[in-house]
Design a protein around this motif. Structure first.
Motif, short mmCIF file in Angstrom:
data_model
loop_
_atom_site.label_atom_id
_atom_site.label_comp_id
_atom_site.label_asym_id
_atom_site.label_seq_id
_atom_site.Cartn_x
_atom_site.Cartn_y
_atom_site.Cartn_z
N LEU A 1 0.84 -1.18 0.00
CA LEU A 1 0.00 0.00 0.00
C LEU A 1 0.88 1.24 0.00
O LEU A 1 1.64 1.48 0.93
N VAL A 2 0.78 2.00 -1.08
CA VAL A 2 1.56 3.23 -1.23
C VAL A 2 0.57 4.35 -1.47
O VAL A 2 -0.29 4.24 -2.34
N PRO A 3 0.65 5.44 -0.71
CA PRO A 3 -0.25 6.56 -0.97
C PRO A 3 -0.06 7.09 -2.38
O PRO A 3 1.05 7.09 -2.92
N ALA A 4 -1.15 7.54 -2.99
CA ALA A 4 -1.08 8.00 -4.38
C ALA A 4 -0.21 9.23 -4.53
O ALA A 4 0.50 9.39 -5.51
N LEU A 5 -0.24 10.13 -3.57
CA LEU A 5 0.55 11.35 -3.63
C LEU A 5 1.63 11.32 -2.55
O LEU A 5 1.75 12.21 -1.73
N ALA A 6 2.41 10.25 -2.58
CA ALA A 6 3.44 10.08 -1.56
C ALA A 6 4.52 11.13 -1.73
O ALA A 6 4.98 11.40 -2.82
N GLY A 7 4.91 11.73 -0.63
CA GLY A 7 5.96 12.74 -0.67
C GLY A 7 7.32 12.10 -0.54
O GLY A 7 7.47 10.89 -0.53
N ALA B 1 11.45 2.00 -1.56
CA ALA B 1 12.54 1.92 -2.52
C ALA B 1 12.34 0.69 -3.39
O ALA B 1 11.79 -0.31 -2.96
N GLY B 2 12.75 0.78 -4.63
CA GLY B 2 12.71 -0.39 -5.49
C GLY B 2 11.57 -0.37 -6.48
O GLY B 2 11.51 0.50 -7.35
N PRO B 3 10.65 -1.32 -6.38
CA PRO B 3 9.67 -1.53 -7.44
C PRO B 3 8.63 -0.44 -7.58
O PRO B 3 7.89 -0.43 -8.54
N ALA B 4 8.53 0.51 -6.67
CA ALA B 4 7.48 1.53 -6.77
C ALA B 4 7.76 2.49 -7.91
O ALA B 4 6.84 2.90 -8.61
N ARG B 5 9.02 2.87 -8.14
CA ARG B 5 9.33 3.82 -9.21
C ARG B 5 9.05 3.24 -10.59
O ARG B 5 8.42 3.90 -11.40
N PRO B 6 9.48 2.01 -10.90
CA PRO B 6 9.13 1.46 -12.22
C PRO B 6 7.62 1.29 -12.38
O PRO B 6 7.10 1.46 -13.48
N ALA B 7 6.92 0.99 -11.29
CA ALA B 7 5.47 0.84 -11.40
C ALA B 7 4.83 2.18 -11.74
O ALA B 7 3.92 2.24 -12.57
N ARG B 8 5.31 3.25 -11.12
CA ARG B 8 4.77 4.57 -11.43
C ARG B 8 5.14 4.96 -12.85
O ARG B 8 4.36 5.58 -13.56
N LEU B 9 6.35 4.60 -13.26
CA LEU B 9 6.79 4.92 -14.61
C LEU B 9 5.94 4.19 -15.65
O LEU B 9 5.61 4.75 -16.68
N ARG B 10 5.56 2.95 -15.33
CA ARG B 10 4.71 2.19 -16.24
C ARG B 10 3.33 2.81 -16.39
O ARG B 10 2.66 2.58 -17.37
N VAL B 11 2.91 3.59 -15.43
CA VAL B 11 1.61 4.25 -15.51
C VAL B 11 1.73 5.60 -16.20
O VAL B 11 0.96 5.93 -17.10
N TRP B 12 2.73 6.39 -15.80
CA TRP B 12 2.84 7.76 -16.31
C TRP B 12 3.40 7.84 -17.72
O TRP B 12 3.04 8.75 -18.47
N LEU B 13 4.27 6.94 -18.10
CA LEU B 13 4.86 7.00 -19.42
C LEU B 13 3.83 6.81 -20.53
O LEU B 13 3.79 7.62 -21.47
#
Length: 138
Positions: free
Chosen positions: A59-65, A72-84
């Motif tokens: 569970l990661v907040p949608a607007l995590a600061g 750390a780790g898989p959250a950034r590629p997951a966000r990139l897969r959505v935003w790209l």
């Protein structure tokens, strides 16, 4: 189509069930024991062959600061897969709108060039049927 079984299918199912019940009653005790052992062995092989992977939800907040709350780790590629793909879609939409606008400008410029290069009398420009003339001349 109805999902209810047809009357003939129900009769056939009852006949098959009766024959299977009669056959099961006639199986010897040694054959039944061998069948039970074979079934247990097959079930054990099936359970060993198919490992069950259980994923724990993250569970990661949608607007995590920034800070310690950011995983750390898989959250950034997951966000990139959505935003790209979303960014690519927006870029394509802007490109299509720009291209259509350029087509409209080119069409109006072509119409202006036709009007200015044509040797029409000035009265033709005042005529209400002039738009029809331009539509037919294309």
């Amino acid at each position: 189509m109805s999902s209810a079984p047809d009357f003939n299918e129900v009769i056939l199912a009852r006949k098959i069930r009766r024959v299977l019940d009669e056959g099961a009653a006639q199986v010897s005790d040694t054959a039944a024991a061998r069948l039970a052992t074979a079934r247990q062995l097959a079930m054990a092989r099936k359970k060993a062959a198919v490992p069950v992977a259980v994923r724990q939800p993250v569970l990661v907040p949608a607007l995590a600061g920034t800070g310690a709350s950011r995983p750390a780790g898989p959250a950034r590629p997951a966000r990139l897969r959505v935003w790209l793909p979303l960014a690519a879609l927006v870029a394509v939409l802007f490109g299509v709108v720009h291209w259509e606008d350029q087509q409209r400008v080119a069409e109006l410029a072509s119409l202006d060039a036709e009007v200015l290069s044509d040797a029409l009398p000035l009265d033709a420009y005042l005529d209400h049927g002039f738009n029809e003339y331009l539509a037919r001349s294309r």
